[in-house]
Motif scaffolding. Structure first.
Motif, short mmCIF file in Angstrom:
data_model
loop_
_atom_site.label_atom_id
_atom_site.label_comp_id
_atom_site.label_asym_id
_atom_site.label_seq_id
_atom_site.Cartn_x
_atom_site.Cartn_y
_atom_site.Cartn_z
N GLN A 142 -34.96 30.36 -6.59
CA GLN A 142 -34.53 30.31 -5.75
C GLN A 142 -34.82 30.04 -4.41
OE1 GLN A 142 -31.16 32.60 -6.15
NE2 GLN A 142 -29.50 30.60 -6.00
N THR A 143 -35.27 29.39 -3.01
CA THR A 143 -35.91 29.49 -1.75
C THR A 143 -35.14 29.26 -1.25
OG1 THR A 143 -36.24 27.07 -2.30
CG2 THR A 143 -37.88 28.95 -3.39
N ALA A 144 -35.22 29.96 0.68
CA ALA A 144 -35.16 29.66 1.40
C ALA A 144 -35.71 29.36 2.28
CB ALA A 144 -34.11 30.69 1.77
N SER A 145 -35.42 28.54 3.25
CA SER A 145 -36.50 28.25 4.84
C SER A 145 -35.18 28.59 6.01
CB SER A 145 -37.14 27.71 4.52
OG SER A 145 -36.95 26.31 4.67
N LEU A 146 -36.00 29.15 6.92
CA LEU A 146 -35.13 29.00 8.34
C LEU A 146 -36.13 28.25 9.71
CD1 LEU A 146 -31.81 30.81 8.83
CD2 LEU A 146 -32.26 28.61 8.60
N ALA B 151 -28.71 33.24 15.21
CA ALA B 151 -28.40 33.32 14.15
C ALA B 151 -27.87 34.84 14.22
CB ALA B 151 -28.93 33.71 12.86
N TRP B 152 -29.11 36.25 15.45
CA TRP B 152 -29.29 37.31 15.64
C TRP B 152 -28.09 37.65 16.92
CZ3 TRP B 152 -30.86 39.77 20.66
CH2 TRP B 152 -30.80 41.57 19.95
N ILE B 153 -28.47 36.31 17.41
CA ILE B 153 -27.50 36.46 18.83
C ILE B 153 -25.82 36.35 18.80
CG2 ILE B 153 -26.93 34.96 21.28
CD1 ILE B 153 -30.33 34.30 21.04
N TYR B 154 -25.42 35.53 17.87
CA TYR B 154 -24.04 34.78 17.91
C TYR B 154 -23.87 35.46 15.91
CZ TYR B 154 -24.48 31.86 21.52
OH TYR B 154 -24.49 31.36 22.94
N GLY B 155 -24.80 36.22 14.92
CA GLY B 155 -23.83 36.63 13.96
C GLY B 155 -24.47 38.39 14.55
N ASP B 156 -25.41 38.41 15.00
CA ASP B 156 -25.13 40.15 15.38
C ASP B 156 -24.61 40.62 16.15
OD1 ASP B 156 -26.36 40.97 12.24
OD2 ASP B 156 -28.35 39.24 13.09
N ASP C 69 -20.43 35.40 14.12
CA ASP C 69 -20.64 33.12 13.63
C ASP C 69 -20.80 34.08 12.01
OD1 ASP C 69 -21.26 31.43 12.75
OD2 ASP C 69 -21.37 30.86 14.16
N LEU C 70 -20.02 33.49 10.83
CA LEU C 70 -20.27 33.40 9.49
C LEU C 70 -21.01 33.04 9.14
CD1 LEU C 70 -16.49 34.66 8.87
CD2 LEU C 70 -18.34 35.99 9.12
N LYS C 71 -20.98 31.14 9.53
CA LYS C 71 -22.32 30.72 9.18
C LYS C 71 -23.70 30.67 9.27
CE LYS C 71 -23.41 25.60 8.93
NZ LYS C 71 -24.82 25.92 8.56
N LYS C 72 -23.67 31.73 10.81
CA LYS C 72 -24.99 31.48 10.97
C LYS C 72 -25.47 32.92 10.27
CE LYS C 72 -24.67 29.81 15.77
NZ LYS C 72 -26.00 29.02 15.32
N ARG C 73 -24.60 33.85 10.06
CA ARG C 73 -24.93 35.37 9.11
C ARG C 73 -25.04 34.93 8.35
NH1 ARG C 73 -24.43 40.36 11.29
NH2 ARG C 73 -24.77 40.66 9.15
N ARG C 74 -24.43 34.19 7.41
CA ARG C 74 -24.81 33.17 5.93
C ARG C 74 -26.08 32.90 5.98
NH1 ARG C 74 -19.89 31.36 5.09
NH2 ARG C 74 -21.24 28.65 5.99
N PRO D 253 -30.42 36.26 3.83
CA PRO D 253 -31.12 36.56 3.15
C PRO D 253 -33.01 36.86 3.44
CG PRO D 253 -30.72 34.38 2.89
CD PRO D 253 -29.86 34.89 3.68
N PHE D 254 -32.69 36.76 5.18
CA PHE D 254 -33.87 36.73 6.13
C PHE D 254 -34.28 38.30 6.11
CE2 PHE D 254 -33.39 32.79 5.55
CZ PHE D 254 -35.14 31.93 5.15
N GLY D 255 -33.02 38.80 6.72
CA GLY D 255 -32.78 40.38 7.51
C GLY D 255 -33.17 40.48 8.74
N LEU D 256 -32.33 41.78 8.92
CA LEU D 256 -32.34 42.33 10.24
C LEU D 256 -32.99 41.39 10.95
CD1 LEU D 256 -30.05 42.62 13.01
CD2 LEU D 256 -30.54 44.99 12.43
N ALA D 257 -34.20 42.00 10.49
CA ALA D 257 -35.55 41.91 11.36
C ALA D 257 -35.79 41.30 11.43
CB ALA D 257 -36.60 43.32 10.81
N GLU D 258 -36.18 40.10 10.96
CA GLU D 258 -36.81 38.85 11.02
C GLU D 258 -35.55 37.95 12.38
OE1 GLU D 258 -38.84 36.71 10.26
OE2 GLU D 258 -40.30 37.75 8.92
N ARG D 259 -34.24 38.70 12.59
CA ARG D 259 -33.51 37.87 12.64
C ARG D 259 -34.06 37.77 14.21
NH1 ARG D 259 -29.19 38.57 8.48
NH2 ARG D 259 -28.49 40.61 9.83
N PHE D 260 -34.37 39.38 14.60
CA PHE D 260 -34.45 40.09 15.77
C PHE D 260 -35.80 40.12 16.28
CE2 PHE D 260 -36.23 43.37 17.58
CZ PHE D 260 -35.65 43.80 19.44
N ARG D 261 -36.78 39.68 15.55
CA ARG D 261 -38.04 39.17 15.49
C ARG D 261 -38.47 37.66 16.50
NH1 ARG D 261 -42.42 37.15 13.37
NH2 ARG D 261 -42.05 37.10 11.54
#
Length: 305
Positions: A137-141, A149-154, A159-164, A168-176
């Motif tokens: 399996q692969t994923a990319s954003l 996703a960090w702003i509206y999901g965390d 936001d459930l869709k943005k979080r979903r 897979p990328f983790g909180l640190a990647e969203r924050f970074r």
């Protein structure tokens, strides 16, 4: 019916004043205290160290809680429909400076830059790719998707869709990914604020002076004033307004209170000689105390309406 020129001008001026108040709050955020560091954060600066065959990428970011508070101040500027939105302020500057060619071209350039950073093209920024070597399996954003996703999901929503999509990328990647977007928006807002100050100084905008100097952040969160305090039995009528005398049954607490701090279920009254802008007595209706978490031998905190 088409809006008159006066109505158009008033709308633009109102949007500018809203932006100035919000941008001044952004300017006062502690992240903006070090301008060079803020600019570097907005640029997404990082260091790459090569030692032999090893490559280490390092990015130093502010504490997450600090960036969360910056998001709260910046977010309205990112919204098109908000009166203080950056693009509305930019449109207002363009309106008032429509006869100044240099200003018109600058407004267009700033608009293009803002849109490129807040809604970038697919081939801008960077993309994070993941793969599960067991399942295939692969994923990319993109960094932009991770940032939102960090702003509206965390932070400001869940936001459930943005979080979903971003989980897979983790909180640190969203924050970074979010830090450069938020800090760049801070830089852009402060730069536009300073430009507005210059235009106001030149007599071009006609903003109300108070929006440029009224208090926009608290410098102290300790509330302490000289006051006159009164108390009355539960259910006693309150004064009709700030200039009304107190009804029968209200007594001065100074006459009966012990000389020590107490917990109260009523509001204090600023006295005329305290230097406060009080026109007269102001108080609240006595409220029924609610039990608090204090020790059994002390009353819990009182609730004041």
């Amino acid at each position: 019916m088409a809006a008159s020129l006066h109505e158009i001008e008033q709308r633009h001026r109102s949007n500018l004043e809203a932006f100035v108040l919000r941008a001044r709050r952004v300017e006062k955020h502690s992240l903006a205290a070090d301008w060079e560091k803020l600019v570097a954060l907005g640029a997404g600066s990082l260091t790459v160290t090569v030692t032999g065959k090893q490559v280490v990428v390092r990015q130093e970011l502010p504490p997450e809680e600090l960036v969360e508070s910056a998001v709260a101040r910046v977010r309205p500027l990112l919204l098109k429909e908000d009166p203080c939105g950056y693009l509305k302020a930019l449109a207002a500057v363009g309106y008032f400076c429509r006869d100044l060619p240099g200003e018109t071209s600058e407004v267009k350039a700033k608009r293009t830059e803002w849109q490129a950073r807040t809604k970038p093209a697919a081939d801008s920024g960077y993309t994070v790719m993941l793969a599960n070597t067991t399942t295939g399996q692969t994923a990319s954003l993109t960094d932009h998707d991770l940032a939102w996703a960090w702003i509206y999901g965390d932070v400001v929503h869940h936001d459930l869709k943005k979080r979903r999509d971003a989980d897979p990328f983790g909180l640190a990647e969203r924050f970074r990914a979010a830090v450069p977007l938020i800090t760049w928006a801070m830089v852009a807002a402060i730069e536009l604020l300073n430009h507005i100050r210059a235009l106001q100084h030149d007599g071009i905008l006609g903003l109300r002076p108070e929006v440029l100097d009224q208090e926009v952040v608290l410098h102290s969160t300790t509330w302490e004033h000289a006051a006159q305090a009164l108390t009355a039995p539960l259910g006693s009528p309150a004064p009709e307004h700030a200039l009304s005398p107190f009804p029968r049954g209200w007594t001065s607490l100074q006459d009966t209170a012990p000389a020590q701090p107490i917990r109260s279920g009523f509001s204090a009254v600023p006295v005329p000689d305290s230097g406060l802008p009080a026109a007269g007595p102001v108080t609240g209706v006595p409220a029924r105390p609610r039990p608090g978490p204090g020790p059994p031998d002390r009353p819990g905190p009182a609730h004041t309406r």
